[in-house]
Design a protein around this motif. Structure first.
Motif, PDB file in Angstrom:
ATOM      1  N   ASN A 155       0.761  -1.344  -0.020  1.00  0.00           N
ATOM      2  CA  ASN A 155      -0.154  -0.026   0.086  1.00  0.00           C
ATOM      3  C   ASN A 155       1.041   1.400   0.153  1.00  0.00           C
ATOM      4  O   ASN A 155       0.211   2.498   0.397  1.00  0.00           O
ATOM      5  N   LEU A 157       3.199   2.490   1.735  1.00  0.00           N
ATOM      6  CA  LEU A 157       3.713   3.169   2.949  1.00  0.00           C
ATOM      7  C   LEU A 157       5.239   2.991   2.963  1.00  0.00           C
ATOM      8  O   LEU A 157       5.902   4.042   3.487  1.00  0.00           O
ATOM      9  N   GLU A 200      -0.493  12.109  -6.155  1.00  0.00           N
ATOM     10  CA  GLU A 200      -1.064  11.850  -4.756  1.00  0.00           C
ATOM     11  C   GLU A 200      -2.431  11.219  -4.777  1.00  0.00           C
ATOM     12  O   GLU A 200      -2.649  10.413  -4.125  1.00  0.00           O
ATOM     13  N   THR A 201      -2.987  11.871  -5.616  1.00  0.00           N
ATOM     14  CA  THR A 201      -4.583  11.434  -5.825  1.00  0.00           C
ATOM     15  C   THR A 201      -4.792  10.130  -6.176  1.00  0.00           C
ATOM     16  O   THR A 201      -5.333   9.260  -5.737  1.00  0.00           O
ATOM     17  N   SER A 254      -3.418   7.609  -3.378  1.00  0.00           N
ATOM     18  CA  SER A 254      -4.412   7.560  -2.191  1.00  0.00           C
ATOM     19  C   SER A 254      -5.720   6.715  -2.523  1.00  0.00           C
ATOM     20  O   SER A 254      -6.185   5.996  -1.888  1.00  0.00           O
ATOM     21  N   ARG A 298      -4.638   3.282  -2.326  1.00  0.00           N
ATOM     22  CA  ARG A 298      -4.477   2.695  -1.067  1.00  0.00           C
ATOM     23  C   ARG A 298      -5.814   2.577  -0.333  1.00  0.00           C
ATOM     24  O   ARG A 298      -6.017   1.643   0.686  1.00  0.00           O
ATOM     25  N   SER A 299      -6.801   3.519  -0.814  1.00  0.00           N
ATOM     26  CA  SER A 299      -8.236   3.466  -0.243  1.00  0.00           C
ATOM     27  C   SER A 299      -8.899   1.993  -0.453  1.00  0.00           C
ATOM     28  O   SER A 299      -9.665   1.647   0.303  1.00  0.00           O
ATOM     29  N   VAL A 350     -12.058  10.583   3.173  1.00  0.00           N
ATOM     30  CA  VAL A 350     -11.783  10.103   2.083  1.00  0.00           C
ATOM     31  C   VAL A 350     -12.566  10.189   0.949  1.00  0.00           C
ATOM     32  O   VAL A 350     -12.530  10.855  -0.113  1.00  0.00           O
ATOM     33  N   ASP A 372       0.705   6.288   9.208  1.00  0.00           N
ATOM     34  CA  ASP A 372       0.419   5.138   8.366  1.00  0.00           C
ATOM     35  C   ASP A 372      -1.035   4.901   8.419  1.00  0.00           C
ATOM     36  O   ASP A 372      -1.450   4.579   7.255  1.00  0.00           O
ATOM     37  N   LYS A 405      -2.919   7.146   5.977  1.00  0.00           N
ATOM     38  CA  LYS A 405      -2.516   7.134   4.682  1.00  0.00           C
ATOM     39  C   LYS A 405      -3.168   5.831   4.128  1.00  0.00           C
ATOM     40  O   LYS A 405      -3.595   5.585   3.039  1.00  0.00           O
ATOM     41  N   ALA A 406      -3.116   4.798   4.986  1.00  0.00           N
ATOM     42  CA  ALA A 406      -3.648   3.607   4.796  1.00  0.00           C
ATOM     43  C   ALA A 406      -5.011   3.467   4.304  1.00  0.00           C
ATOM     44  O   ALA A 406      -5.524   2.701   3.364  1.00  0.00           O
ATOM     45  N   LEU A 407      -5.864   4.465   4.973  1.00  0.00           N
ATOM     46  CA  LEU A 407      -6.977   4.509   4.507  1.00  0.00           C
ATOM     47  C   LEU A 407      -7.495   5.160   3.417  1.00  0.00           C
ATOM     48  O   LEU A 407      -8.634   5.140   2.570  1.00  0.00           O
ATOM     49  N   GLY A 408      -6.247   6.003   2.777  1.00  0.00           N
ATOM     50  CA  GLY A 408      -6.427   6.687   1.626  1.00  0.00           C
ATOM     51  C   GLY A 408      -6.437   8.287   1.859  1.00  0.00           C
ATOM     52  O   GLY A 408      -6.741   9.074   0.852  1.00  0.00           O
ATOM     53  N   MET A 409      -6.199   8.688   3.041  1.00  0.00           N
ATOM     54  CA  MET A 409      -6.289  10.015   3.070  1.00  0.00           C
ATOM     55  C   MET A 409      -5.176  10.650   2.465  1.00  0.00           C
ATOM     56  O   MET A 409      -4.026  10.226   2.447  1.00  0.00           O
ATOM     57  N   ARG A 410      -5.434  11.954   1.885  1.00  0.00           N
ATOM     58  CA  ARG A 410      -4.293  12.588   1.377  1.00  0.00           C
ATOM     59  C   ARG A 410      -3.537  13.502   2.373  1.00  0.00           C
ATOM     60  O   ARG A 410      -4.049  13.657   3.462  1.00  0.00           O
ATOM     61  N   ASN A 411      -2.364  14.027   2.117  1.00  0.00           N
ATOM     62  CA  ASN A 411      -1.506  14.580   3.179  1.00  0.00           C
ATOM     63  C   ASN A 411      -2.315  15.916   3.826  1.00  0.00           C
ATOM     64  O   ASN A 411      -1.835  15.720   5.186  1.00  0.00           O
ATOM     65  N   VAL A 460      -5.140  16.306   4.319  1.00  0.00           N
ATOM     66  CA  VAL A 460      -6.578  15.926   5.287  1.00  0.00           C
ATOM     67  C   VAL A 460      -5.922  15.041   6.675  1.00  0.00           C
ATOM     68  O   VAL A 460      -6.454  15.599   7.457  1.00  0.00           O
TER      69      VAL A 460
END
Lengths: 251, 242
Positions: free
Chosen positions: A48, A50, A76-77, A80, A83-84, A112, B124, B127-133, B135
């Motif tokens: 993912n 990280l 980034e979009t 993300s 990752r979601s 998100v 971590d 970010k893993a949830l998909g949040m952007r920096n 947010v």
């Protein structure tokens, strides 16, 4: 579902992952075991993004994730968004301490996907019920036991309706009597057909739940097999000695 | 009782208007410099994380220089040395400038330290949830960092209040300066400085108590909700429970 090709990761001079190739099909449960420092967690974290790999590619649902063939990172979009769809649960839970249990579950959908709490409320409660914690929804993480926190962690990840779930030693920080309740949730998930990658030291659990097991040592996949074959008839010397030492402990 | 006999009420009464005006100026300087340095501190803290290397290095140099040298020296430098470069600044603006520069350097470190003190696992997980920096900074990092930030900021504001007294060196008409002048005119150091002492204490002590209170409150954890972290949704969640 997930396809990893020639993945390498170094931290400075330290090569943590060496040329990893791996693929996981939809609905499969993969157990990842190995001694500490063998690169298991780093492998999950590369899936993912990280950690970003030094070289190699990760494909999710057939599409390159996070970076193109030349190694150039996506925006980034895009990162993300990918990752979601990849849920992750951590060894130390990493719940958001300033949010209630309910708000932790809301976090993904709300921050998100932009859903309102109203829109997601019923689903959030259903998720908490599925991990047996609906009545704790207005408590804060610090008021929960480790096992309860970890179950919230799982519910929080599931709230994004991920295609795959990564579990990074999710029971290692728990008191022994709390391990069972978390493994129970994992078992239910696998029965529901979730694609899962589970890094763990719970050999008995891997044996029962996993469809496939890989053993990692010094950044390589040393052995890969069905659980029955893997535990009863390990091929590699390193695997044999690891299993011998681990299993003698647990008995 | 000896002590009170030494205080001359008529001198105290006579000095009160000028000392009190001094106190107002002291408070005014504190508020102006407080607002400026609280805001600039945020900008410098983010500037130090900027992509521009030049900006990062120059802000870093600024912070290190102002943290490594005495405030009094910074003040007299601005007031007495800058005129050699053709930059003449009147006492009050020079004092405000010096205090603001000094406190911005410290406050940006408070912000930076508090943000860095939030465990990496939080980033971590977000970010893993998909949040952007952006947010994850607003929703996850800052609400946690603020618990360290608030008491530290209050502490620095009390320091700032006390440090305004150093502006007397460049003839800013704040409370300390007025006290000095009046004491020198009347030779009644005892009465005047006791008065000044009590007035500083009267405004400083509540500030110190506030810091203690906030620190204790922040230690308690999130379950006993603190004012700063309580958000709209918890309030509604609580309302529903009732």
């Amino acid at each position: 579902m997930i396809k990893i090709d020639n993945l390498c990761k170094s931290f400075g001079r330290d090569e943590v992952l060496k040329d990893i190739c791996l693929s996981i099909d939809k609905g499969q449960v993969l157990g990842i075991i190995g001694p500490s420092g063998s690169g298991k967690s780093t492998l999950l974290r590369c899936i993912n993004n990280l950690e970003f790999p030094t070289s190699g590619t990760v494909r999710i649902n057939g599409k390159l994730a996070y970076r193109d063939e030349t190694g150039k990172a996506f925006s980034e979009t895009e990162i993300s968004a990918t990752r979601s769809k990849v849920g992750m649960v951590f060894q130390h839970f990493n719940l958001f301490p300033h949010m209630t249990v309910m708000q932790n579950v809301y976090a993904g959908p709300k921050h998100v996907l932009g859903l309102s709490e109203k829109e997601f409320r019923e689903e959030a409660i259903a998720l908490l019920e599925s991990v047996g914690l609906a009545e704790k929804r207005d408590q804060f993480p610090e008021q929960l036991s480790g096992g309860q926190q970890q179950r919230v962690g799982i519910a929080r990840a599931l709230a994004m309706k991920p295609d795959v779930m990564l579990f990074d030693e999710v029971t290692s920080a728990l008191d022994p009597e709390l391990v069972g309740e978390v493994l129970g949730v994992l078992r239910k998930l696998s029965e529901a057909g979730m694609t899962m990658l589970i890094v763990t030291h719970e050999m008995g659990f891997v044996r029962q739940v996993a469809d496939r097991v890989i053993f990692m040592d010094e950044g390589r996949i040393v052995e890969e097999n069905s659980p029955a074959e893997f535990f009863d008839n390990p091929q590699n010397e390193r695997t044999k000695s690891f299993l011998a030492s681990v299993l003698s402990h647990t008995d | 009782m000896e002590f009170f006999n030494l205080i001359k009420p008529e001198i105290a009464l006579d000095a009160l208007p000028t000392i009190f005006t001094g106190l107002l100026i002291t408070l005014l300087i504190t508020i102006i410099c407080g607002i400026l340095s609280l805001t600039l501190g945020v900008l410098v803290a983010f500037g130090r994380k900027s992509k521009s290397r030049t900006l990062r290095l120059s802000l870093g140099a600024y912070v290190q220089v102002f943290r490594s040298t005495p405030f009094l020296l910074q003040l007299v430098y601005i007031y007495f040395v800058l005129p050699f470069f053709g930059i003449e600044i009147p006492p009050l603006p020079a004092g405000i400038l010096a205090l603001t520069l000094h406190y911005t350097a410290y406050l940006c470190e408070v912000y930076r330290g508090a943000i860095e003190a939030v465990p990496k696992g939080q980033t971590d997980a977000a970010k893993a949830l998909g949040m952007r920096n952006r947010v994850l900074m607003v929703r996850v990092i800052l609400p946690q960092a603020i618990r360290t930030i608030i008491p530290a900021l209050c502490n620095y504001m009390v320091s700032l209040l006390k440090d305004t007294s150093l502006l007397s060196v460049v003839t800013v008409q704040e409370m300390m300066f007025r006290g000095q002048i009046y004491a020198a005119e009347t030779y009644d150091y005892f009465t005047i400085y006791t008065m000044v002492f009590l007035l500083y204490f009267a405004v400083g002590f509540p500030g110190v108590k506030l810091v203690d209170y906030l620190e204790n409150r922040m230690k308690k954890g999130y379950a006993s909700r603190s004012v700063v972290t309580s958000s709209e949704e918890t309030l509604t969640a609580r309302g529903e429970k009732r």
